[in-house]
Motif scaffolding. Structure first.
Motif, PDB file in Angstrom:
ATOM      1  N   SER A 185      65.017  20.513 -11.662  1.00 36.23           N
ATOM      2  CA  SER A 185      64.704  21.243 -10.432  1.00 36.23           C
ATOM      3  C   SER A 185      64.760  22.739 -10.678  1.00 36.23           C
ATOM      4  O   SER A 185      65.439  23.206 -11.592  1.00 36.23           O
ATOM      5  N   VAL A 186      64.006  23.463  -9.852  1.00 36.83           N
ATOM      6  CA  VAL A 186      64.048  24.924  -9.821  1.00 36.83           C
ATOM      7  C   VAL A 186      64.041  25.337  -8.357  1.00 36.83           C
ATOM      8  O   VAL A 186      63.581  24.595  -7.493  1.00 36.83           O
ATOM      9  N   THR A 187      64.553  26.526  -8.100  1.00 39.53           N
ATOM     10  CA  THR A 187      64.532  27.063  -6.741  1.00 39.53           C
ATOM     11  C   THR A 187      63.730  28.350  -6.726  1.00 39.53           C
ATOM     12  O   THR A 187      63.974  29.248  -7.536  1.00 39.53           O
ATOM     13  N   THR A 188      62.754  28.401  -5.835  1.00 39.76           N
ATOM     14  CA  THR A 188      61.959  29.610  -5.634  1.00 39.76           C
ATOM     15  C   THR A 188      62.362  30.219  -4.298  1.00 39.76           C
ATOM     16  O   THR A 188      62.580  29.505  -3.322  1.00 39.76           O
ATOM     17  N   GLY A 191      64.652  29.517   0.569  1.00 37.55           N
ATOM     18  CA  GLY A 191      64.858  28.950  -0.759  1.00 37.55           C
ATOM     19  C   GLY A 191      64.267  27.555  -0.792  1.00 37.55           C
ATOM     20  O   GLY A 191      64.663  26.689  -0.012  1.00 37.55           O
ATOM     21  N   LEU A 192      63.295  27.350  -1.650  1.00 40.33           N
ATOM     22  CA  LEU A 192      62.663  26.042  -1.825  1.00 40.33           C
ATOM     23  C   LEU A 192      63.116  25.479  -3.166  1.00 40.33           C
ATOM     24  O   LEU A 192      62.842  26.065  -4.209  1.00 40.33           O
ATOM     25  N   THR A 193      63.826  24.364  -3.132  1.00 43.92           N
ATOM     26  CA  THR A 193      64.235  23.694  -4.365  1.00 43.92           C
ATOM     27  C   THR A 193      63.273  22.549  -4.613  1.00 43.92           C
ATOM     28  O   THR A 193      63.145  21.634  -3.793  1.00 43.92           O
ATOM     29  N   TRP A 194      62.566  22.659  -5.718  1.00 44.69           N
ATOM     30  CA  TRP A 194      61.548  21.693  -6.128  1.00 44.69           C
ATOM     31  C   TRP A 194      62.180  20.793  -7.177  1.00 44.69           C
ATOM     32  O   TRP A 194      62.556  21.274  -8.248  1.00 44.69           O
TER      33      TRP A 194
END
Length: 151
Positions: A124-127, A106-109
């Protein structure tokens, strides 16, 4: 999943889409450079009912860069404990990574332009990506985007 390619304006960029929800994503685009010491680019976050953009994120060549951080995550495809994070020198962009069972990262940008300014904003969003090939491809795409002059 990631893609390195051209958008409608024929400018190269990198788009990261969440494997769980393709409506959630991050795009790196509009790269330019004033000198050999830095790279400037825009970052866009998208999710249902959310669009956020910072037009001038700065990556300093002397600092640890985002591509190296992503390459380290890709190399640890078997997992790690806790959260790992990276941010630009001025804090406009932060990336946090967690590893979950099933080999998912999980990458939170997070975008927070002008972090010291009163009344600033953040988004922020999480991919979610696969720890192996998808993370390796993302790291390579980001390295290419940051390193090459695009026409």
């Amino acid at each position: 999943m990631t893609s390195l390619g051209s958008d409608a304006d024929d400018k190269a960029g990198v788009t990261i889409r969440c494997q769980d929800n393709a409506l959630v994503g991050v795009t790196f685009c509009d790269r330019f450079s004033f000198d050999a010491d830095s790279v400037h680019y825009a970052v866009e976050l998208r999710a249902p009912s959310l669009t956020a953009r910072v037009d001038e994120v700065v990556a300093w060549i002397r600092d640890s860069d985002l591509a190296a951080f992503l390459e380290e995550l890709a190399a640890d495809y078997r997992g790690w404990d806790g959260e790992r994070s990276w941010q630009t020198h001025d804090g406009d962009l932060t990336v946090s990574a967690v590893f979950r069972s099933g080999g998912r990262v999980g990458l939170t940008w997070a975008l927070r332009p002008w972090p010291e300014a009163a009344g600033g904003w953040g988004a922020s969003v999480t991919t979610w990506l696969e720890a192996g090939e998808q993370m390796t491809a993302l790291a390579a795409d980001v390295r290419h985007f940051l390193a090459e002059e695009h026409q």
